[in-house]
Write a protein that holds these residues in place. Structure first.
Motif, PDB file in Angstrom:
ATOM      1  N   VAL A 142       0.857  -1.196   0.000  1.00 20.39           N
ATOM      2  CA  VAL A 142       0.000   0.000   0.000  1.00 20.39           C
ATOM      3  C   VAL A 142       0.895   1.248   0.000  1.00 20.39           C
ATOM      4  O   VAL A 142       1.632   1.478   0.958  1.00 20.39           O
ATOM      5  N   PRO A 143       0.857   2.059  -1.061  1.00 19.36           N
ATOM      6  CA  PRO A 143       1.682   3.278  -1.082  1.00 19.36           C
ATOM      7  C   PRO A 143       1.207   4.261  -0.006  1.00 19.36           C
ATOM      8  O   PRO A 143       0.046   4.668   0.001  1.00 19.36           O
ATOM      9  N   LYS A 144       2.086   4.617   0.896  1.00 18.11           N
ATOM     10  CA  LYS A 144       1.695   5.496   2.000  1.00 18.11           C
ATOM     11  C   LYS A 144       1.273   6.881   1.517  1.00 18.11           C
ATOM     12  O   LYS A 144       0.415   7.525   2.105  1.00 18.11           O
ATOM     13  N   GLN A 145       1.917   7.358   0.435  1.00 19.31           N
ATOM     14  CA  GLN A 145       1.593   8.689  -0.053  1.00 19.31           C
ATOM     15  C   GLN A 145       0.195   8.770  -0.650  1.00 19.31           C
ATOM     16  O   GLN A 145      -0.305   9.866  -0.901  1.00 19.31           O
ATOM     17  N   GLN A 146      -0.466   7.606  -0.838  1.00 22.45           N
ATOM     18  CA  GLN A 146      -1.814   7.612  -1.383  1.00 22.45           C
ATOM     19  C   GLN A 146      -2.878   7.436  -0.309  1.00 22.45           C
ATOM     20  O   GLN A 146      -4.073   7.423  -0.604  1.00 22.45           O
ATOM     21  N   LEU A 147      -2.456   7.311   0.944  1.00 19.31           N
ATOM     22  CA  LEU A 147      -3.406   7.208   2.041  1.00 19.31           C
ATOM     23  C   LEU A 147      -4.026   8.571   2.332  1.00 19.31           C
ATOM     24  O   LEU A 147      -3.437   9.618   2.042  1.00 19.31           O
ATOM     25  N   LEU A 148      -5.204   8.557   2.933  1.00 21.37           N
ATOM     26  CA  LEU A 148      -5.832   9.811   3.345  1.00 21.37           C
ATOM     27  C   LEU A 148      -4.944  10.518   4.362  1.00 21.37           C
ATOM     28  O   LEU A 148      -4.465   9.902   5.321  1.00 21.37           O
ATOM     29  N   GLY A 149      -4.726  11.808   4.149  1.00 19.42           N
ATOM     30  CA  GLY A 149      -3.884  12.576   5.052  1.00 19.42           C
ATOM     31  C   GLY A 149      -2.416  12.527   4.725  1.00 19.42           C
ATOM     32  O   GLY A 149      -1.614  13.169   5.395  1.00 19.42           O
ATOM     33  N   PHE A 150      -2.046  11.763   3.692  1.00 25.98           N
ATOM     34  CA  PHE A 150      -0.660  11.674   3.227  1.00 25.98           C
ATOM     35  C   PHE A 150      -0.568  12.286   1.831  1.00 25.98           C
ATOM     36  O   PHE A 150      -1.583  12.526   1.166  1.00 25.98           O
ATOM     37  N   CYS A 151       0.660  12.510   1.374  1.00 22.52           N
ATOM     38  CA  CYS A 151       0.884  12.976   0.008  1.00 22.52           C
ATOM     39  C   CYS A 151       2.356  12.773  -0.335  1.00 22.52           C
ATOM     40  O   CYS A 151       3.177  12.400   0.527  1.00 22.52           O
ATOM     41  N   HIS A 152       2.701  13.008  -1.601  1.00 27.60           N
ATOM     42  CA  HIS A 152       4.102  12.980  -2.006  1.00 27.60           C
ATOM     43  C   HIS A 152       4.823  14.157  -1.345  1.00 27.60           C
ATOM     44  O   HIS A 152       4.385  15.299  -1.449  1.00 27.60           O
ATOM     45  N   LEU A 153       5.916  13.852  -0.680  1.00 27.55           N
ATOM     46  CA  LEU A 153       6.651  14.905   0.028  1.00 27.55           C
ATOM     47  C   LEU A 153       7.604  15.634  -0.909  1.00 27.55           C
ATOM     48  O   LEU A 153       8.132  15.053  -1.854  1.00 27.55           O
ATOM     49  N   GLU A 154       7.809  16.906  -0.615  1.00 25.24           N
ATOM     50  CA  GLU A 154       8.820  17.684  -1.327  1.00 25.24           C
ATOM     51  C   GLU A 154      10.149  17.492  -0.605  1.00 25.24           C
ATOM     52  O   GLU A 154      10.240  17.646   0.609  1.00 25.24           O
ATOM     53  N   VAL A 155      11.172  17.154  -1.359  1.00 19.99           N
ATOM     54  CA  VAL A 155      12.489  16.957  -0.770  1.00 19.99           C
ATOM     55  C   VAL A 155      13.217  18.286  -0.738  1.00 19.99           C
ATOM     56  O   VAL A 155      13.479  18.872  -1.787  1.00 19.99           O
ATOM     57  N   PRO A 156      13.533  18.816   0.450  1.00 16.17           N
ATOM     58  CA  PRO A 156      14.250  20.096   0.515  1.00 16.17           C
ATOM     59  C   PRO A 156      15.676  19.943   0.026  1.00 16.17           C
ATOM     60  O   PRO A 156      16.361  18.975   0.353  1.00 16.17           O
ATOM     61  N   HIS A 157      16.168  20.918  -0.753  1.00 17.75           N
ATOM     62  CA  HIS A 157      17.525  20.891  -1.283  1.00 17.75           C
ATOM     63  C   HIS A 157      18.332  22.015  -0.651  1.00 17.75           C
ATOM     64  O   HIS A 157      17.842  23.119  -0.447  1.00 17.75           O
TER      65      HIS A 157
END
Length: 218
Positions: A142-157
């Motif tokens: 189960v992809p965690k970023q597709q769960l309710l309340g989750f999303c694809h995170l932005e990676v800080p550079h």
């Protein structure tokens, strides 16, 4: 050889002047061509830099708009889950079951996290919402970023944390991984555990770190 020199130098002064003027005109024409070429290059460079700056500005605006809409969606999802999560937490607490105390979905980057970005999420409500019968199970498929309340995170550079890439002699960002850090109460004790993004989530977990009794752990 003396005859042409005499003719050019003394016998035919208009011819010498004509040659000299032709030389000046040729020199001036060459300089003018170089000046025009340099001016065209400067204008082209300026226009190119303006165009690049324009596209960068447009990309920033689009990213900001996308981030705003994503935050709004996350807020709405949390609001939908909040009441059910509160009821589940109260029920679990009444029977010394599984209560999520704190949960963060973030990257393991060492750079500073900007509050305006989506590089870290508070997922306490979504995890408590998923608790059932004092257990929480999420298979690794189960992809965690597709769960309710989750999303694809932005990676800080951060340019200060770049690593040398010896393959193509350039600098690249260090590898980052998305992790889920959870602190939970189980029975009368508080535990803490971190899951990688591709790991199965299982709470309570036998490998979790026990922090102490719930009455003494903040």
């Amino acid at each position: 050889m003396s005859i042409p020199i005499t003719l050019l130098g003394y016998g035919h002064k208009p011819l010498a002047n004509y040659c000299y003027n032709g030389f000046l005109i040729s020199l001036f024409t060459t300089w003018l061509d170089m000046a025009i070429g340099e001016l065209v290059r400067m204008i082209y460079k300026s226009r190119s830099e303006d165009l690049a700056a324009y596209w960068k500005r447009q990309q920033r605006l689009q990213k900001r708009a996308g981030r705003k809409s994503k935050k709004q969606a996350l807020r709405q999802q949390r609001e939908l889950m909040a009441k059910i999560a509160e009821r589940k937490a109260a029920l679990e607490r009444s029977k010394n079951g599984l209560v999520i105390l704190n949960a963060k979905y973030l990257t393991n980057s060492n750079t500073m996290v900007d509050d305006a970005s989506l590089s870290s999420l508070d997922v306490k409500i979504p995890l408590q919402f998923l608790v059932h019968d004092s257990k929480l199970r999420l298979p690794r498929q189960v992809p965690k970023q597709q769960l309710l309340g989750f999303c694809h995170l932005e990676v800080p550079h951060d340019s200060r944390s770049l690593w040398p890439n010896l393959r193509n002699f350039s600098w690249t960002s260090p590898p980052t991984k998305t992790i889920l850090s959870v602190r939970y109460q189980w029975k009368d004790d508080v535990y803490e555990i971190t899951f990688h993004n591709d790991e199965e989530i299982r709470l309570p977990h036998p490998a979790a770190l026990r922090l102490g009794p719930s009455r003494s752990v903040i």
